[in-house]
Structures are given as structure tokens and as C-alpha cells.
Write an enzyme that holds these catalytic residues in place. Sequence first.
Site, short mmCIF file in Angstrom:
data_model
loop_
_atom_site.label_atom_id
_atom_site.label_comp_id
_atom_site.label_asym_id
_atom_site.label_seq_id
_atom_site.Cartn_x
_atom_site.Cartn_y
_atom_site.Cartn_z
N SER A 133 45.95 46.59 37.94
CA SER A 133 44.98 46.03 38.87
C SER A 133 45.31 46.53 40.27
O SER A 133 46.46 46.95 40.53
CB SER A 133 45.04 44.50 38.86
OG SER A 133 44.29 43.93 39.92
N TYR A 146 49.37 36.03 40.65
CA TYR A 146 48.82 37.17 39.91
C TYR A 146 49.37 38.49 40.44
O TYR A 146 49.74 39.37 39.65
CB TYR A 146 47.30 37.14 40.01
CG TYR A 146 46.61 38.21 39.20
CD1 TYR A 146 46.83 38.33 37.83
CD2 TYR A 146 45.70 39.08 39.80
CE1 TYR A 146 46.18 39.30 37.09
CE2 TYR A 146 45.05 40.05 39.05
CZ TYR A 146 45.29 40.16 37.70
OH TYR A 146 44.66 41.13 36.97
#
Length: 263
Positions: A133, A146
Amino acid sequence: MARGRVLVTGASTGIGEATARRLVADGFEVIATARRLGRIKELGRQIGCEFCPADLTDDDSVANLMKFLALQEPLTALVNVAGGAIGVDPVAEANIDAWQAMYDKNVLGTLRLTKAVLPMLRESGGDIVFVTSVAAHEAYPGGAGYTAAKHAEAMIPQTLRLELLGEPVRVIEVAPGLVKTPEFSLNRLGDVDAAQAVYRGIDEPLLAEDIADVIAWTLTRPRHVNIDTVTVRPVAQATAALFAREGTSQGELPSDDLAAADE
């Protein structure tokens, strides 16, 4: 003749499902894995891929997947997609259980399967794709749980590439930005309206098929070409938390969306 035999994780939805579909369409033999057997069984019926359920956070489940793979022709590639985000708590209010779950899913789950599959790829030469990501390379308010997990996950391919230097294994990282998928933001925020707000005002967010296209491209380069890391964002995104949204000032990101705007 098939172009290769690829194991795709997280294939029950989103990027994983789209990748399985794209690779089959491109002439690869695909084995789809995910926790939800019903989903991957239906995917197998639709596209003709093989499937085997697995929870990558569980040693016994991964061992069962490896037994299944041992009965098949050798893999030529592994595409690590499985992962996910939970919550948008600031560090001062961090939910330790949520952080642990994100680390287990994104880091240890990826490590567990990569370690298990690596010997067969080292023997015959193959590819390992890690779908991380933009959160693996940036920070933003409300996203520390995250981003911490994704930063840790990104260290696996970066280190593995050094450790396998001189061996016939390509190590690839694909880092998506904002991707509109059915479940990522919903699972993170736990609310349909909040999940939809993540994409509100964004002119053409990425779709899972866009990332599948990039993954397929990396796997089909000549064998001497390794795509180390590729970052993929929609044109309307500049960073993990900076967007051009219709109806807001240029670059403004409404606070309710702040920590949910990445894949």
C-alpha cells in the site's frame, strides 16, 4: 500451454479476486486461496481456477494449503494480496487488539506463506509479488496501526530481494493508493455510510482491476527484468491523505475520511 502457475491470496474479494480473474484471462493457471471457501469455490466455477481455503494467520491452515500444493504442479509465482485495515484510532487512543490483528494479517500471514512457498520458487525460479500500500511508505493521522503493519510488510520484499541476490527469484512490490473495492473501507470503518464517504468526490478512484493489470504486467516482463516497487495512485491522489475532491478546496480531505483513504 499455460504461462505459469500462480497462487493468489485474498482471492475472495477485491484486488485478490480481480488478480485471479486477470491472470486466468492472460493464460496463467491460478490457485485461489482465502478464508471464505464459498467465495473462492464460486470464483473457481466462474473462471476455471483451482482453489483451496486457508487462514494465513494460522499455522495448521497454511500447512493444509501446502499439502494441497504438494499434489499440484510446481508454482511459478505467489501473489500476496491478503491483508486489511481495522479502525482509524489516533496513537493516543490505539486499540491494541486491532493493531495486533493488522500485524497478524498483513505481516505474519504474508511471512508465513512466503516462507512456506519460497523453497519451490528457489528451486525452479519464480516470482513473489507483495501487494502492500502507499501506507507502507507514508504516514498520516489516524493511520498508524495500518501504516505500521504495512511498513513492516514492505520490509519483507525489500530484505528478501537482498537475501536472494543471484538466485532466479524475482521479488516485486506493488503499492496501491486509493482503490474502490467492496470491502476494504467497510471492514476498516464498520459502517456503510462511512465507507462510501471515503470515495465521495473523488474523480475516478482506482478499481481492483487496475491493480490486477499492474500485477499481470510485472509477472509478464522478460525474466531479466525485476519490477522492484511500483506505486499506483489515481490521478486525484497526491499522498495517502491528500486528494482533489469535488466540492472541497483543492487537496482538502474531510476529517471523517482521513485515515481510510488507502488500500
